[in-house]
Design an enzyme around this catalytic site. Structure first.
Site, PDB file in Angstrom:
ATOM      1  N   HIS A 128     -22.213 -19.541  -0.430  1.00 32.24           N
ATOM      2  CA  HIS A 128     -23.089 -18.997  -1.482  1.00 32.24           C
ATOM      3  C   HIS A 128     -22.331 -18.813  -2.810  1.00 32.24           C
ATOM      4  O   HIS A 128     -22.577 -17.850  -3.539  1.00 32.24           O
ATOM      5  CB  HIS A 128     -23.705 -17.659  -1.055  1.00 32.24           C
ATOM      6  CG  HIS A 128     -24.592 -17.758   0.151  1.00 32.24           C
ATOM      7  ND1 HIS A 128     -25.950 -17.907   0.066  1.00 32.24           N
ATOM      8  CD2 HIS A 128     -24.313 -17.732   1.479  1.00 32.24           C
ATOM      9  CE1 HIS A 128     -26.475 -17.959   1.290  1.00 32.24           C
ATOM     10  NE2 HIS A 128     -25.493 -17.862   2.158  1.00 32.24           N
ATOM     11  N   ASN A 201     -32.101 -15.004   3.428  1.00 30.42           N
ATOM     12  CA  ASN A 201     -32.198 -16.391   2.980  1.00 30.42           C
ATOM     13  C   ASN A 201     -33.653 -16.738   2.717  1.00 30.42           C
ATOM     14  O   ASN A 201     -34.544 -15.950   3.018  1.00 30.42           O
ATOM     15  CB  ASN A 201     -31.645 -17.333   4.058  1.00 30.42           C
ATOM     16  CG  ASN A 201     -30.124 -17.422   4.046  1.00 30.42           C
ATOM     17  OD1 ASN A 201     -29.480 -17.099   3.043  1.00 30.42           O
ATOM     18  ND2 ASN A 201     -29.558 -17.867   5.149  1.00 30.42           N
TER      19      ASN A 201
HETATM   20 FE1  HDD Z   1     -23.695 -14.781   4.945  1.00 32.36          FE
HETATM   21  C1  HDD Z   1     -22.602 -14.552   1.732  1.00 32.36           C
HETATM   22  C2  HDD Z   1     -26.955 -14.814   3.846  1.00 32.36           C
HETATM   23  C3  HDD Z   1     -24.787 -15.388   8.144  1.00 32.36           C
HETATM   24  C4  HDD Z   1     -20.580 -14.251   6.053  1.00 32.36           C
HETATM   25  N1  HDD Z   1     -24.602 -14.724   3.139  1.00 32.36           N
HETATM   26  C5  HDD Z   1     -23.979 -14.610   1.935  1.00 32.36           C
HETATM   27  C6  HDD Z   1     -24.958 -14.545   0.888  1.00 32.36           C
HETATM   28  C7  HDD Z   1     -26.183 -14.626   1.476  1.00 32.36           C
HETATM   29  C8  HDD Z   1     -25.959 -14.728   2.899  1.00 32.36           C
HETATM   30  C9  HDD Z   1     -27.523 -14.604   0.785  1.00 32.36           C
HETATM   31  C10 HDD Z   1     -24.654 -14.451  -0.606  1.00 32.36           C
HETATM   32  C11 HDD Z   1     -24.689 -13.038  -1.095  1.00 32.36           C
HETATM   33  C12 HDD Z   1     -24.462 -13.006  -2.596  1.00 32.36           C
HETATM   34  O1  HDD Z   1     -25.352 -13.469  -3.321  1.00 32.36           O
HETATM   35  O2  HDD Z   1     -23.405 -12.551  -3.000  1.00 32.36           O
HETATM   36  N2  HDD Z   1     -25.503 -15.135   5.815  1.00 32.36           N
HETATM   37  C13 HDD Z   1     -26.723 -14.990   5.205  1.00 32.36           C
HETATM   38  C14 HDD Z   1     -27.763 -15.046   6.205  1.00 32.36           C
HETATM   39  C15 HDD Z   1     -27.151 -15.229   7.407  1.00 32.36           C
HETATM   40  C16 HDD Z   1     -25.728 -15.262   7.166  1.00 32.36           C
HETATM   41  C17 HDD Z   1     -29.250 -14.902   5.915  1.00 32.36           C
HETATM   42  C18 HDD Z   1     -27.753 -15.347   8.781  1.00 32.36           C
HETATM   43  C19 HDD Z   1     -28.792 -14.720   9.158  1.00 32.36           C
HETATM   44  N3  HDD Z   1     -22.835 -14.848   6.760  1.00 32.36           N
HETATM   45  C20 HDD Z   1     -23.448 -15.078   7.968  1.00 32.36           C
HETATM   46  C21 HDD Z   1     -22.496 -14.897   9.041  1.00 32.36           C
HETATM   47  C22 HDD Z   1     -21.302 -14.559   8.451  1.00 32.36           C
HETATM   48  C23 HDD Z   1     -21.543 -14.533   7.027  1.00 32.36           C
HETATM   49  C24 HDD Z   1     -22.807 -15.058  10.515  1.00 32.36           C
HETATM   50  C25 HDD Z   1     -19.960 -14.254   9.058  1.00 32.36           C
HETATM   51  C26 HDD Z   1     -19.746 -13.873  10.272  1.00 32.36           C
HETATM   52  N4  HDD Z   1     -21.895 -14.549   4.049  1.00 32.36           N
HETATM   53  C27 HDD Z   1     -20.745 -14.283   4.710  1.00 32.36           C
HETATM   54  C28 HDD Z   1     -19.572 -13.956   3.797  1.00 32.36           C
HETATM   55  C29 HDD Z   1     -20.239 -14.073   2.385  1.00 32.36           C
HETATM   56  C30 HDD Z   1     -21.673 -14.440   2.720  1.00 32.36           C
HETATM   57  C31 HDD Z   1     -18.347 -14.784   4.043  1.00 32.36           C
HETATM   58  C32 HDD Z   1     -19.569 -14.976   1.371  1.00 32.36           C
HETATM   59  C33 HDD Z   1     -19.469 -14.184   0.100  1.00 32.36           C
HETATM   60  C34 HDD Z   1     -19.921 -12.859   0.441  1.00 32.36           C
HETATM   61  O3  HDD Z   1     -20.244 -12.803   1.767  1.00 32.36           O
HETATM   62  O4  HDD Z   1     -19.979 -11.908  -0.307  1.00 32.36           O
HETATM   63  O5  HDD Z   1     -19.103 -12.673   4.033  1.00 32.36           O
END
Ligand code: HDD
Length: 760
Positions: A128, A201
């Site tokens: 993202h 999402n």
């Molecule tokens: Fe995630 C970012 C949505 C599964 C780990 N995720 C991130 C963002 C969104 C989502 C919208 C961007 C937020 C922003 O605008 O700053 N992610 C989801 C959804 C998931 C999902 C709807 C499943 C239902 N994500 C998921 C899993 C993991 C992560 C299973 C880790 C175990 N996601 C992250 C992260 C991020 C992220 C690495 C990257 C940057 C951040 O968090 O701030 O922690």
């Protein structure tokens, strides 16, 4: 010389900007008056371009305004200083030993400026990375206290400020907006009882069921590590290799290959909390809940050909659209709905509500609307707000709780953790955009970039030296209490690395999604699979994916196989010998067409083509009608600037046929005027624009002789065609033409004219 230079300076507040030499000052007439200071209560528009960008919403609707005002900087009318507040006399030249001599180490002004510059970038989000955001508010429709004590739902009409970031997943920070990808829909509620982040999402399911697989999924979809390609695309070997070995991703693949992965605008896509959460009331009773955001403007998407072209002409397409909608007052709006059900009800479903690859069909549990969200203010500064905002699934408030979804469990850890690297330490909650409006009191101390200045000598609890403060709220004092109830388990609770049995059923809901689509949407899904898999170079991966698709839908697998020139392989063997019988086999709400929205054309960009010799009056009449309906009409001619009209009406071209290609617009108006039409017939751009509008199934209005432009582009015009195309409006009279055209634009697309491959 000094005086003249000051008078000629580009910006009068920076007298030294062009040096003391008169010759370096810009010529008369090219001066810019410094903008006036922050103007409150107004939005930027063409009529008041001198106002500060990053506008304020009307009073009382955005409580983050005041807290953020504390840190806003407006340099209008100010003298340039160092970071220590020392006024800088000359910002052009470094300090040297003579004009041709070496630069001196003592030049602290140069060194501070360069050092800061050297550290301007922070790591981008691992997923993202590319995103755009806006401020707004959530307004509750009713008091939901019977279900939850969550602050935003405490009273009808209660407004809670929000900051929302939309994003793509795969591409890097500077990648294109119109990639085929999932879109992030992350909402931060600044409630009076602490921050709540609903990090969702635009699709209600996910690729995997367990956070254990998330790093693998992301490694597979990201640009391949040896050559860092492809950017902002999933059409490559490693992604399809991984998902074709993970049949649990079948359902999500249906969504990602559907038009939902290429939304027209952030304002025209749904959002979902994905996981099952809990609502908890003051008595400690809890129910299960799924969150849904539905756009007021309806769900609309692009076509693939259009998305590909837009990514070249305007990689910022969605970012620009969001920004412009808000600046023009066509505020994006979404309704929040909930599906509420009990554990007993959930226990009877044919799927497991802890499985993030499953939805709860609306036919089983209807969606109850509980409030609306309006995005009405653009950020002042992209980095400070959109880049530094930190969403965390762990941020919940009293009245909400988690379930045992194993994907959610990993997320609760991951989001806080990732910010520590991304934002440089554990104090990211103090960055203004992340700071809650509820006050913060605890005994956490120190760490990089600490802002708070804690008073006193006590930073522990229990204490007597500070009278026991800060003290525990306790359950009665609205402190957060985790719901004691365990989700009823269908299995025993020994410590295992395993998953519940129903997690092994992967195809019922993939089939449900496909079967719930309209014929057009089904064709688009088949075409998307064909496109993506045709980019896969290893035949075995294509074959495995086809086998997986066949397990979900014989029809779809067949269409994709034909598209790939491949025989249909055997379906993948099911893991469960006897798959549970699904409750529903078609769910109308899963089609994009199920939510056409309010029928308004607000925010739609419409090209009015023009050239010298055009009939100006009719074009301007259509312009006025579109403007009145909230659309964004733009006059496009071979060159920008004045257009010589045949009827003497004054007309200016906002854009040129070269700098804003037709596919950037939602609809097209072809002008009347023989001379103009003759000119446009000689301009290849014009024909291209007409053909693209037709191919992308958009509405076209041809005024009078403008019809010839349609005919020259090889488009079957209504008069000659047996089945009239409601998306093509021919009119001699601007007024009736505009009315029919507005109706046609409101339909969004006229897909009945689509063929595969395209005829035009
Ligand atoms: Fe995630 C970012 C949505 C599964 C780990 N995720 C991130 C963002 C969104 C989502 C919208 C961007 C937020 C922003 O605008 O700053 N992610 C989801 C959804 C998931 C999902 C709807 C499943 C239902 N994500 C998921 C899993 C993991 C992560 C299973 C880790 C175990 N996601 C992250 C992260 C991020 C992220 C690495 C990257 C940057 C951040 O968090 O701030 O922690």
């Amino acid at each position: 010389v000094q005086d003249t230079a000051a008078a000629m300076a580009y910006n009068a507040t920076k007298a030294g900007e062009h040096g003391a030499v008169t010759g370096m000052a810009p010529a008369a007439g090219q001066h810019v008056t410094p903008p006036s200071r922050l103007v409150t209560g107004s939005t930027l528009s063409e009529a008041n371009t001198d106002q500060k960008v990053g506008t304020q919403a009307p009073e009382g609707v955005n409580a983050t305004i005041a807290p953020l005002d504390r840190v806003r900087v407006d340099s209008s009318g100010q003298v340039l200083t160092t970071n220590q507040g020392v006024r800088v006399a000359d910002n052009q030249n470094s300090l040297k030993a003579g004009t041709r001599g070496p630069v001196l180490l003592e030049d602290f002004i140069l060194r501070e400026k360069i050092t800061h510059f050297d550290h301007e970038r922070i790591p981008e989000r691992i997923v993202h990375a590319r995103g755009s955001a806006a401020h707004g508010y959530f307004e509750a429709y009713e008091d939901l206290s019977a279900l939850t004590m969550a602050a935003p739902f405490k009273a009808a009409g209660k407004r809670t400020p929000v900051f929302v970031r939309f994003s793509t997943v795969q591409g890097e920070r500077g990648s294109k907006d119109t990639a085929r990808d999932v879109r992030g829909f992350a909402v931060k509620f600044y409630t009076d009882e602490g921050n709540w982040d609903l990090v969702g999402n635009n699709m209600p399911v996910f690729f995997i069921q367990d956070a254990m697989k998330f790093p693998d999924l992301v490694h597979a979809v990201k640009p391949e590590p040896h050559h860092q390609m492809p950017q902002a695309a999933s059409a490559h070997d490693t992604f399809w290799d991984f998902v074709s070995l993970m049949p649990e991703s079948t359902h999500m693949l249906m969504w990602v290959m559907s038009d939902r992965a290429i939304p027209r605008s952030y304002a025209t896509m749904q959002g979902f909390g994905v996981h099952t959460f809990r609502l908890v009331n003051a008595a400690g009773e809890s129910v299960l809940v799924k969150f849904h955001w539905t756009p007021k403007a309806g769900t609309h998407s692009l076509t693939w050909d259009e998305a590909v072209k837009i990514s070249g002409a305007d990689p910022d397409y969605h970012r620009r659209d969001l920004w412009e909608r808000i600046e023009s007052g066509a505020y994006p709006e979404y309704e929040l709905g909930i599906q509420v059900f009990t554990e007993d009800e959930a226990a009877k479903f044919s799927f497991d509500i802890l499985d993030a690859t499953k939805i709860v069909p609306e036919e089983l549990v209807p969606i109850r609307p509980i409030g609306r969200m309006v995005l009405n203010r653009n950020p002042d500064n992209f980095f400070a707000e959109t880049e530094q905002v930190a969403f965390c699934t762990a941020h919940i408030i009293p009245g909400l709780d988690f379930t045992n979804d194993p994907l959610l469990a990993g997320r609760i850890h991951s989001y806080v953790d990732t910010q520590i690297t991304r934002l440089g330490g554990p104090n990211f909650h103090e960055i203004p955009i992340n700071a809650p409006i509820a006050t913060v009191h605890n005994n956490q101390r120190d760490g990089f970039h600490r802002q708070a200045i804690h008073r006193g000598r006590v930073s522990y609890e229990p204490n007597s030296l500070a009278g026991g403060c800060p003290f525990q709220a306790g359950a009665a004092g609205q402190g957060f209490v985790s719901v004691a109830a365990r989700l009823r388990s269908r299995e025993d609770s020994a410590k295992v690395r395993a998953k519940p049995e129903l997690f092994a059923e992967h195809y019922n809901q993939a089939r449900l999604f496909y079967e719930s689509q309209s014929p057009v949407e089904k064709s688009h899904i088949a075409a998307a699979f064909r496109f993506e898999l045709s980019k896969v170079t290893v035949p075995a991966i294509r074959e495995r994916t086809l086998a997986m698709l066949r397990s979900a839908s014989e029809e779809l697998a067949n269409r994709v196989a034909v598209g790939l020139n491949m025989p249909l392989p055997e379906p993948m063997p099911p893991v469960l010998e006897r798959a549970p019988k699904p409750e529903v086999t078609v769910s109308a709400g899963l089609s994009l067409f199920a939510r056409p929205g309010d029928g308004s054309i607000a925010g739609r960009k419409i090209m009015l083509m023009a050239a010298d010799g055009v009939m100006g009056e009719s074009l301007l009449a259509v312009h006025a009608a579109l403007f009145e309906h909230g659309a964004v009409p733009r006059v496009a001619a071979p060159r920008i600037g004045p257009v010589q009209t045949a009827d003497g009406v004054e007309l200016q071209a906002d854009v040129s046929l070269e700098n804003e290609p037709g596919f950037l617009f939602d609809a097209l108006v072809l002008p009347d005027g023989e001379a103009a039409v003759r000119d446009l017939l000689r301009d290849g751009h014009a024909a291209e624009h007409v053909r693209d509008q037709y191919r992308h199934c958009k509405a076209i209005l041809a005024l009078g002789s403008g019809l010839k432009l349609l005919q020259a582009a090889g488009i079957p015009a209504n008069a000659a065609s047996e089945e009239p195309d409601p998306g093509i409006v021919l009119a001699d009279d601007a007024e009736s033409g505009a009315e029919a055209f507005i109706h046609a634009v409101a339909q969004h697309r006229h897909f009945h004219r689509e063929t595969d491959p395209p005829m035009v």
